[in-house]
Design a protein around this motif. Structure first.
Motif, PDB file in Angstrom:
ATOM      1  N   SER A 116       0.715 -71.599 -62.403  1.00 58.94           N
ATOM      2  CA  SER A 116       0.372 -73.015 -62.537  1.00 58.94           C
ATOM      3  C   SER A 116       0.441 -73.430 -64.000  1.00 58.94           C
ATOM      4  O   SER A 116       0.314 -72.609 -64.918  1.00 58.94           O
ATOM      5  N   SER A 117       0.652 -74.719 -64.218  1.00 61.00           N
ATOM      6  CA  SER A 117       0.716 -75.239 -65.590  1.00 61.00           C
ATOM      7  C   SER A 117      -0.600 -74.984 -66.324  1.00 61.00           C
ATOM      8  O   SER A 117      -0.604 -74.726 -67.535  1.00 61.00           O
TER       9      SER A 117
ATOM     10  N   GLU B 124      -0.855 -72.749 -69.756  1.00 61.13           N
ATOM     11  CA  GLU B 124      -1.428 -73.314 -70.977  1.00 61.13           C
ATOM     12  C   GLU B 124      -2.540 -72.428 -71.529  1.00 61.13           C
ATOM     13  O   GLU B 124      -2.594 -72.141 -72.729  1.00 61.13           O
TER      14      GLU B 124
END
Length: 273
Positions: free
Chosen positions: A21-22, A26
């Protein structure tokens, strides 16, 4: 204290869409940039792993093919490898033929990595795997078995129904000192029986990384049975919520699932203490 954090991919760092997932990207990229020592150990090849981990910025090599190789994620350089001997290949191939099974054979032929298979024999699980790798240059469909086992072989993978593979699994496991795994594909009802050289395991690969980079501690994350050896050699080990019970039973603690950024959020909390 210098600690190596190592995660499985499918079912652990990857969500059900087979992506990171983003949010996880991150968090992990930020932690790596700020000094966290992080990598992954997967049953996937480097080609396949690179596709599903795009955007993940690592500074350490990765363990692929269940620890058969340690490789540089960016260049593909092999840092550590395991291959079958000629004698081991002969035993394994004889049993495969006796059970009339149709494996994917992973090898280096004239220095080129190949995944060879007889295209005339198939089942839905095998077809789905081939379809998912349609742009993979390693895939080598053959018209017969004449060259199926050519080259330096390092991995056998057989996809089928549990009832069709369970007896074969038991026999091949008893015949030699190999690494053999047998478990259901988390994305389908089909089972995978995978055969590797005896020193090929996520645990062995992680221990090799520990030695190469002088780490003091290992912290591992996983979800499946093939993660158990890695958990057993780790100083701390964390099973995601969706993990098999056998792995949860030996874990330090259960964390959030792969669909809820369990690994990344744990690491964020670990480094924000």
């Amino acid at each position: 204290m210098k600690t190596l954090y190592v995660t499985d991919l499918d079912g652990t760092l990857l969500n059900s869409d087979v992506k990171i997932s983003s949010r996880s990207l991150e968090i992990i990229n930020s932690l790596v940039e700020n000094g966290m020592h992080f990598t992954f150990a997967t049953a996937r090849s480097l080609v396949s792993a690179a596709t599903v981990t795009q955007g993940l910025n690592l500074k350490l090599p990765v363990a692929v093919y269940n620890g058969t190789f340690i490789m540089d994620k960016e260049t593909g350089e092999i840092i550590h490898s395991n291959f079958f001997s000629d004698e081991e290949n002969s035993v394994i191939q004889a049993v495969i033929k006796r059970y009339s099974l149709n494996p994917f054979v992973y090898s280096f032929v004239n220095g080129e990595e190949k995944v060879s298979y007889n295209k005339n024999y198939s089942n839905r699980g095998k077809r789905e795997y081939i379809e998912s790798r349609k742009n993979d240059r390693r895939m080598t469909p053959l018209d017969n078995d004449k060259t199926l086992f050519d080259g330096k072989v390092f991995y056998y993978s057989i996809i089928g129904r549990e009832k069709d593979l369970s007896v074969f699994f038991s026999e091949i496991k008893s015949l030699g000192d190999y690494r053999v795994t047998f478990q259901q594909d988390i994305y389908s009802e089909y089972f995978w029986c995978e055969i590797m050289p005896k020193n090929a395991s996520k645990a062995k690969a992680v221990e090799k990384l520990k030695k190469l980079y002088s780490f003091d501690k290992i912290v591992a994350f996983g979800d499946a049975l093939n993660d158990m050896p890695m958990f057993q050699i780790a100083d701390r080990c964390y099973a995601v919520e969706n993990a098999v019970n056998e792995l949860k039973d030996i874990s330090t603690k259960e964390i959030l699932s792969n669909n809820n950024d369990g690994v990344a959020l744990f690491l964020q909390q670990e480094f924000n203490k």
